[in-house]
Scaffold this active site. Sequence first.
Site, mmCIF file in Angstrom:
data_model
loop_
_atom_site.group_PDB
_atom_site.id
_atom_site.type_symbol
_atom_site.label_atom_id
_atom_site.label_comp_id
_atom_site.label_asym_id
_atom_site.label_seq_id
_atom_site.Cartn_x
_atom_site.Cartn_y
_atom_site.Cartn_z
ATOM 1 N N GLU A 53 -9.359 -13.871 0.109
ATOM 2 C CA GLU A 53 -8.500 -14.123 1.277
ATOM 3 C C GLU A 53 -9.112 -15.217 2.145
ATOM 4 O OE1 GLU A 53 -6.603 -10.822 3.241
ATOM 5 O OE2 GLU A 53 -7.055 -11.676 5.210
ATOM 6 N N ASP A 76 -4.843 -12.734 10.722
ATOM 7 C CA ASP A 76 -3.815 -12.668 9.668
ATOM 8 C C ASP A 76 -2.568 -13.485 9.990
ATOM 9 O OD1 ASP A 76 -5.152 -11.077 7.812
ATOM 10 O OD2 ASP A 76 -4.525 -9.205 8.755
ATOM 11 N N HIS A 83 -10.865 -13.965 5.325
ATOM 12 C CA HIS A 83 -12.096 -13.224 5.034
ATOM 13 C C HIS A 83 -13.234 -14.180 4.665
ATOM 14 C CE1 HIS A 83 -9.605 -9.406 3.748
ATOM 15 N NE2 HIS A 83 -9.327 -9.801 4.968
ATOM 16 N N ASP A 138 -0.698 -12.342 3.142
ATOM 17 C CA ASP A 138 -1.170 -11.148 3.862
ATOM 18 C C ASP A 138 -1.154 -11.501 5.356
ATOM 19 O OD1 ASP A 138 -2.370 -8.890 4.736
ATOM 20 O OD2 ASP A 138 -4.195 -9.083 3.540
ATOM 21 N N ASP A 151 2.378 1.991 3.439
ATOM 22 C CA ASP A 151 3.425 1.106 3.983
ATOM 23 C C ASP A 151 4.805 1.592 3.621
ATOM 24 O OD1 ASP A 151 1.172 -0.545 4.213
ATOM 25 O OD2 ASP A 151 1.696 -1.699 2.416
ATOM 26 N N ASP A 183 -9.884 -11.182 12.564
ATOM 27 C CA ASP A 183 -8.939 -11.254 11.453
ATOM 28 C C ASP A 183 -7.504 -11.238 11.978
ATOM 29 O OD1 ASP A 183 -8.037 -11.290 8.893
ATOM 30 O OD2 ASP A 183 -8.543 -9.214 8.443
ATOM 31 N N HIS A 191 0.876 -1.186 0.000
ATOM 32 C CA HIS A 191 0.000 0.000 0.000
ATOM 33 C C HIS A 191 0.910 1.232 0.000
ATOM 34 C CE1 HIS A 191 -2.245 -2.939 2.558
ATOM 35 N NE2 HIS A 191 -3.360 -2.378 2.142
ATOM 36 N N ASP A 220 -5.130 -14.229 -1.104
ATOM 37 C CA ASP A 220 -4.379 -13.863 0.098
ATOM 38 C C ASP A 220 -4.442 -15.079 1.004
ATOM 39 O OD1 ASP A 220 -3.713 -11.356 -0.760
ATOM 40 O OD2 ASP A 220 -4.794 -10.261 0.805
ATOM 41 N N GLU A 260 -11.072 -7.139 -3.168
ATOM 42 C CA GLU A 260 -10.858 -8.149 -2.122
ATOM 43 C C GLU A 260 -12.056 -8.154 -1.181
ATOM 44 O OE1 GLU A 260 -6.915 -8.230 -0.409
ATOM 45 O OE2 GLU A 260 -7.754 -8.871 1.518
HETATM 46 C C1 XUL Z 1 -7.394 -6.496 5.359
HETATM 47 C C2 XUL Z 1 -6.664 -6.993 4.175
HETATM 48 C C3 XUL Z 1 -5.829 -5.986 3.459
HETATM 49 C C4 XUL Z 1 -5.856 -6.147 1.974
HETATM 50 C C5 XUL Z 1 -5.141 -5.043 1.229
HETATM 51 O O1 XUL Z 1 -8.113 -7.448 6.031
HETATM 52 O O2 XUL Z 1 -6.723 -8.159 3.860
HETATM 53 O O3 XUL Z 1 -4.534 -6.092 3.943
HETATM 54 O O4 XUL Z 1 -5.288 -7.364 1.584
HETATM 55 O O5 XUL Z 1 -5.603 -3.788 1.559
HETATM 56 CO CO CO Z 2 -5.844 -9.280 2.326
#
Ligand code: XUL
Ligand code: CO
Length: 434
Positions: free
Chosen positions: A266, A307, A269, A337, A102, A305, A99, A294, A230
């Site tokens: 993802e 991650d 998600h 991610d 970042d 979430d 992004h 992702d 996404e």
């Molecule tokens: C948030 C997410 C983000 C996107 C990119 O849950 O997955 O990091 O992948 O904005």
């Molecule tokens: Co993501």
Amino acid sequence: MTNFFDGIAKIAYEGADSDNDFAFRHYNPDEVVLGKRMAEHLRFAVAYWHSFAWPGGDPFGGQTFERPWFGETMDHARLKADVAFEMFDILGVPFFCFHDADVRPEGASFAESLRNLNAITDHFAAKMEQSKTRLLWGTANLFSHRRFMSGAATNPDPEVFAWSAATVKACMDATHRLDGQNYVLWGGREGYETLLNTDLSREAEQAGRFLQMVVDYKHKIGFAGTILIEPKPQEPSKHQYDYDVATVYGFLKRFGLEGEVKVNVEQGHAILAGHSFEHELALAASLGLFGSIDMNRNDYQSGWDTDQFPDNVPEMARAYYEVLRAGGFTTGGTNFDAKLRRQSLDPADLILGHVGAMDVCARAFKAAAALWQDGALEAARAARYGGWDEPAAKAMLAEGTLATISARVLRDAINPAPRSGRQERLENLWNRFV
Ligand code: XUL
Ligand code: CO
């Protein structure tokens, strides 16, 4: 050299019996599977935000990581990039994703932020000349800064819409300049907290118009990559408009963009939306929307979430089987991610998180590929629908009406005999490969 990963050499494939932590056991980039190198099937990408920008906070406590590049100057941003490219090289990853927020310090004005982004884009371009790592996708962070608290494109304030459009233009320009394979839109704040202050109709119109502008701009600048949405159901917003693949499809149809935009699905998600990852992938493929993934899981107990890096081979195998059924990646890939746990302070943890994730994915992919090559599952699926290959069935679907079908049911005394779905047999087949 920054020496951040002091002494950690390039990770090599050593085979399943290796006891070296810093080696691949299953990911052998040059191994040919189904006629293609594994590196080209899996197309791994490092996520810049979690690996290099996330300070290790959670809702109850702040920063745990101390990194020499944490700070809001261009020197910090360049150091961060130098370390990032050193990690890409150690891992041998073909791609990264970022992004705007970042990679560059936020400026005091839009113009200053833009100058910072363009300077870092130049720095990336120079580093990419010396590196094999390419850009899988770029994206705009339209959710962290307080100006986006009520949304970006769907904000009630048209000035936030304008700021967001200008930001996406800048990020698309940077992605195009770096020859990115895709451009991603994740609408973390495109949703609502309460219906009491929300006009759903207006917000949908704004989001649709915004996406049309993104697609127009892609064509205007000749960006050859894929635009990806996404999906995510909630978090940070209570309800997000890109809830899941099916919802995104309806949105794209409504605004005439279904041929222009695909999805980045993802794992975490999908679970938050009450689906399985493979469901979302299979649905995306069946709707012609499959783009990229992702590959980061959530914790099944905490239900938010988290991650995390993937660690579950059978689950990932289900996902890669759907990727293979979809025809594999074209511009897409496997983006981690994923972030470390906040106690994982050491530089080595960053390397080992990725090494393990790449191995889990490779092992899962090989299992899925073996089953795909075997063909028994696809043969069983085809046999289940075999009746639809009969001429009468084809004609019914093409030109039947309730009246003509009813006449045929009476004339031929049709009386269907139920047949087994053979689920256990297929589960056993699946488990012979995974
Ligand atoms: C948030 C997410 C983000 C996107 C990119 O849950 O997955 O990091 O992948 O904005
Ligand atoms: Co993501």
